[in-house]
Design a protein around this motif. Structure first.
Motif, short mmCIF file in Angstrom:
data_model
loop_
_atom_site.label_atom_id
_atom_site.label_comp_id
_atom_site.label_asym_id
_atom_site.label_seq_id
_atom_site.Cartn_x
_atom_site.Cartn_y
_atom_site.Cartn_z
N GLN A 73 0.83 -1.20 0.00
CA GLN A 73 0.00 0.00 0.00
C GLN A 73 0.87 1.25 0.00
O GLN A 73 0.58 2.22 -0.72
N GLN A 113 2.15 -10.66 1.08
CA GLN A 113 0.96 -11.31 1.65
C GLN A 113 1.10 -11.41 3.17
O GLN A 113 1.92 -12.15 3.68
N GLU A 165 -4.43 -12.86 5.03
CA GLU A 165 -5.33 -11.84 5.57
C GLU A 165 -4.91 -10.49 5.03
O GLU A 165 -3.73 -10.27 4.73
N GLU A 166 -5.87 -9.59 4.87
CA GLU A 166 -5.54 -8.23 4.46
C GLU A 166 -4.83 -7.51 5.62
O GLU A 166 -5.02 -7.86 6.79
#
Length: 370
Positions: A201, A214, A262-263
């Protein structure tokens, strides 16, 4: 605010780097660390099992771990107490599972030898415990003291640490990054992405292609026991990637050992997850867990090939990746900080780690032309 180097992320990766940079330059002035949370090491770095295994991980990780453990074992300037101390590991399972286990530098031992070390495992059936792999060079870590030492070294030398300021955007022109972090605007020619689970991000906000990082959740808990384990009791790990536990002053640390995608988030245990693990351990072993003190979940962020990433982005100037430690963060932190500092200050590759390891860490391995 003008700076020379901006480091994004206040976990062990970012803190060890600014500490190393400030000592290498004899000053921290011109170095800024930006952390999105209000406190440093809020996520995975505050949720470590605090156990470093030189036999754990791919070759590049093992080299970095050996170098990190060797340096930490010498002690830290200004600290009277050691931050690492010997704590052997026993990986247990069937002969087939142990053969498949990618551990190095371990000694194969039989079931009887495992039970001599860990008598609480005697209820395990023979098919689940045929033997073990004994690793004598693993160490326990005082993670809070190490984190605080890096913070203190950095701030006392002049590093500016800005918490509660999430990076939201950046542009690059004339050799300088213009960065927006919360209400603060920064200018610097060099940026380090040490943002852990948020690494991709952050990269996107800089116009840098993401790597495909990840986050993988892993849950642990501190529990009380009806009888204490010996302080020198080995860490016990299931060879099939299942649960593990270690002695702790309050009783034991236990973990379900999961690696569930998981995010990026402030991860928390699933409802009932820790209670199920306690029931399983009490049914399979004689640990005798009597209560849960506290539990937590961290995110072990992995690069696509499972090897950490340390190097300049091949396509974007002045942007250095320091991410993807995949649960090896503390055990590689000193070596990775030195490798990153080599790149930032001297544009050197492989002066504090081997050239082979430096190449294995290089983000260029993910580019289309690699």
């Amino acid at each position: 605010m003008e700076a020379q180097i901006v480091v994004i992320g206040g976990g062990i990766a970012g803190l060890s780097l600014v500490s190393e940079l400030s000592r290498r330059r004899s000053t921290g002035h011109g170095i800024v660390l930006v952390e999105a949370e209000d406190t440093l090491a809020h996520h995975t770095s505050a949720r470590s099992a605090q156990h470093l295994s030189p036999s754990y991980g791919p070759p590049a990780v093992r080299e970095l771990t050996h170098r990190t453990v060797a340096q930490l074992s010498k002690g830290l300037e200004g600290l009277d107490q050691p931050v690492v101390w010997q704590c052997p590991t026993v990986v247990i399972g069937s002969h087939r599972e142990l053969t498949a286990e990618s551990t190095f530098g371990s000694t194969a031992i039989d079931r009887a030898s495992v039970l001599d070390l860990c008598p609480e495992l005697s209820p395990l059936p023979r098919e689940a415990l045929e033997g073990g792999l004994y690793e004598n060079d693993a160490v326990r870590l005082d993670a809070p003291s190490l984190l605080d030492w890096h913070r203190r070294i950095a701030t006392e030398s002049g590093v500016e640490i800005l918490t509660g300021n999430r990076v939201t955007g950046a542009t690059f022109a004339d050799g300088t990054w213009e960065i927006t972090a919360g209400t603060i605007h920064l200018r610097a020619p060099l940026v380090v992405n040490a943002a852990g689970a948020w690494g991709d991000q952050v990269a996107t906000s800089f116009g840098v292609d993401p790597l495909g990082l990840q986050p993988l959740r892993r849950t642990a808990a501190l529990v009380e026991l009806n009888a204490p384990l010996d302080p020198e009791h080995p860490v016990v790990v299931m060879a099939n990637g299942g649960w593990y536990y270690r002695q702790d002053a309050v009783g034991a640390l236990i973990s379900s050992g999961e690696a569930e995608p998981e995010e990026p988030c402030d991860a928390q245990p699933h409802p009932g997850q820790v209670e199920e693990l306690v029931a399983e351990l009490n049914s399979l072993t004689d640990l005798g867990i009597t209560g849960i003190i506290r539990s937590w979940t961290g995110q072990r962020t992995a690069a696509p090939d499972g090897v950490p990433v340390c190097g300049f982005d091949p396509a974007v100037q002045g942007f250095l990746w320091l991410v993807g430690q995949s649960g090896y963060g503390f055990q590689t932190s000193t070596a990775l900080a030195r490798a990153a500092a080599d790149l930032l200050l001297e544009n050197l590759i492989g002066s504090w780690c081997s050239v082979e390891t430096a190449r294995a860490l290089d983000p260029a391995r993910f580019s289309d032309s690699a």
